[in-house]
Motif scaffolding. Structure first.
Motif, short mmCIF file in Angstrom:
data_model
loop_
_atom_site.label_atom_id
_atom_site.label_comp_id
_atom_site.label_asym_id
_atom_site.label_seq_id
_atom_site.Cartn_x
_atom_site.Cartn_y
_atom_site.Cartn_z
N GLN A 122 1.31 6.86 -7.16
CA GLN A 122 0.32 7.84 -7.62
C GLN A 122 0.85 9.28 -7.60
N GLU B 176 2.01 1.68 -3.53
CA GLU B 176 0.92 2.12 -4.41
C GLU B 176 0.62 3.60 -4.22
N THR B 177 0.70 4.07 -3.00
CA THR B 177 0.52 5.49 -2.73
C THR B 177 1.62 6.30 -3.39
N PRO C 105 0.81 -1.23 0.00
CA PRO C 105 0.00 0.00 0.00
C PRO C 105 0.85 1.28 0.00
N MET C 106 1.97 1.26 0.72
CA MET C 106 2.86 2.43 0.70
C MET C 106 3.40 2.64 -0.71
N TYR D 159 7.94 8.87 3.37
CA TYR D 159 7.83 7.49 2.86
C TYR D 159 8.96 6.59 3.37
#
Length: 166
Positions: A114, A110-111, A107-108, A131
Motif C-alpha cells: 500500500q 500487504e502493508t 500482512p506485512m 519492514y
C-alpha cells in the motif's frame, strides 16, 4: 492405488520446495535487497510479493500439509513411527510455515504493497528498516520450521519398512 512411498516422496518434494523457497529469501534475496537502494528494495519486494500468488507456487504452499498428512494415514498400518513423522511434518509445516506466513508475513507484505515508493532515499530507508528486519526474523522462523518438517519427512521415509513398494 496410492502407495505410501510415492505419497511420502511427493510430500518430501513439496516440503523441500517450501524449505528452499523460504531459505533462498534468507540467504540471498533479502540480503541483496538490504544492500540495494531502499527505493529499489521496496519496489522489488512489492513486485515479488505480488507475483508469488500463482498456480505454480500454490501446490507447494497449500498441498504440502495435505500430502504429508495423507502419507501419514497411508503409512499407519505399516509403521506407526513413519506415520507419526509424516503427520508431525504436516503439522509443523501447517502451523509454523503456512499459518505463520498468513498471520505475519502476508500482512506485512500487504502493508508494504500500500506504500508508494518515496522519492527521498531517507524516507525509503525508514520504511525499509521498519519492514525488513521483522520480516526476515519471521521468515527465518518459517524456514526453520520447514527444515524441521523436511527432516521429519525424510526420517519417515527412512523408517518406513522396505516392503512398502512404490
Amino acid at each position: 492405488m496410492i502407495t505410501v512411498k510415492l505419497t511420502a516422496l511427493l510430500g518430501l518434494l513439496l516440503i523441500g520446495a517450501m524449505f528452499g523457497f523460504f531459505y533462498a529469501w534468507v540467504c540471498s534475496t533479502m540480503w541483496g535487497l538490504d544492500a540495494a537502494d531502499p527505493r529499489i528494495a521496496i519496489a522489488a519486494m512489492q513486485a515479488m510479493n505480488a507475483s508469488v500468488r500463482n498456480a505454480v507456487f500454490a501446490p507447494a504452499m497449500f498441498g504440502t500439509p495435505v500430502v504429508l498428512a495423507l502419507a501419514g494415514v497411508l503409512a499407519w498400518r505399516h509403521s506407526n513411527l513413519a506415520a507419526s513423522l509424516f503427520v508431525g511434518a504436516a503439522l509443523v509445516y501447517l502451523l509454523f510455515g503456512a499459518v505463520l506466513t498468513f498471520a505475519v508475513n502476508v500482512p506485512m507484505n500487504e502493508t508494504l504493497a500500500q506504500i508508494s515508493v518515496p522519492e527521498s532515499i531517507e524516507a525509503a530507508r525508514e520504511i525499509w528498516l521498519a519492514y525488513s528486519p521483522d520480516w526476515q526474523f519471521w521468515n527465518q522462523m518459517r524456514t526453520i520450521a520447514c527444515g524441521i518438517a523436511l527432516l521429519l519427512t525424510g526420517t519417515g521415509l527412512l523408517v518406513l519398512p522396505a516392503s512398502q513398494g512404490m
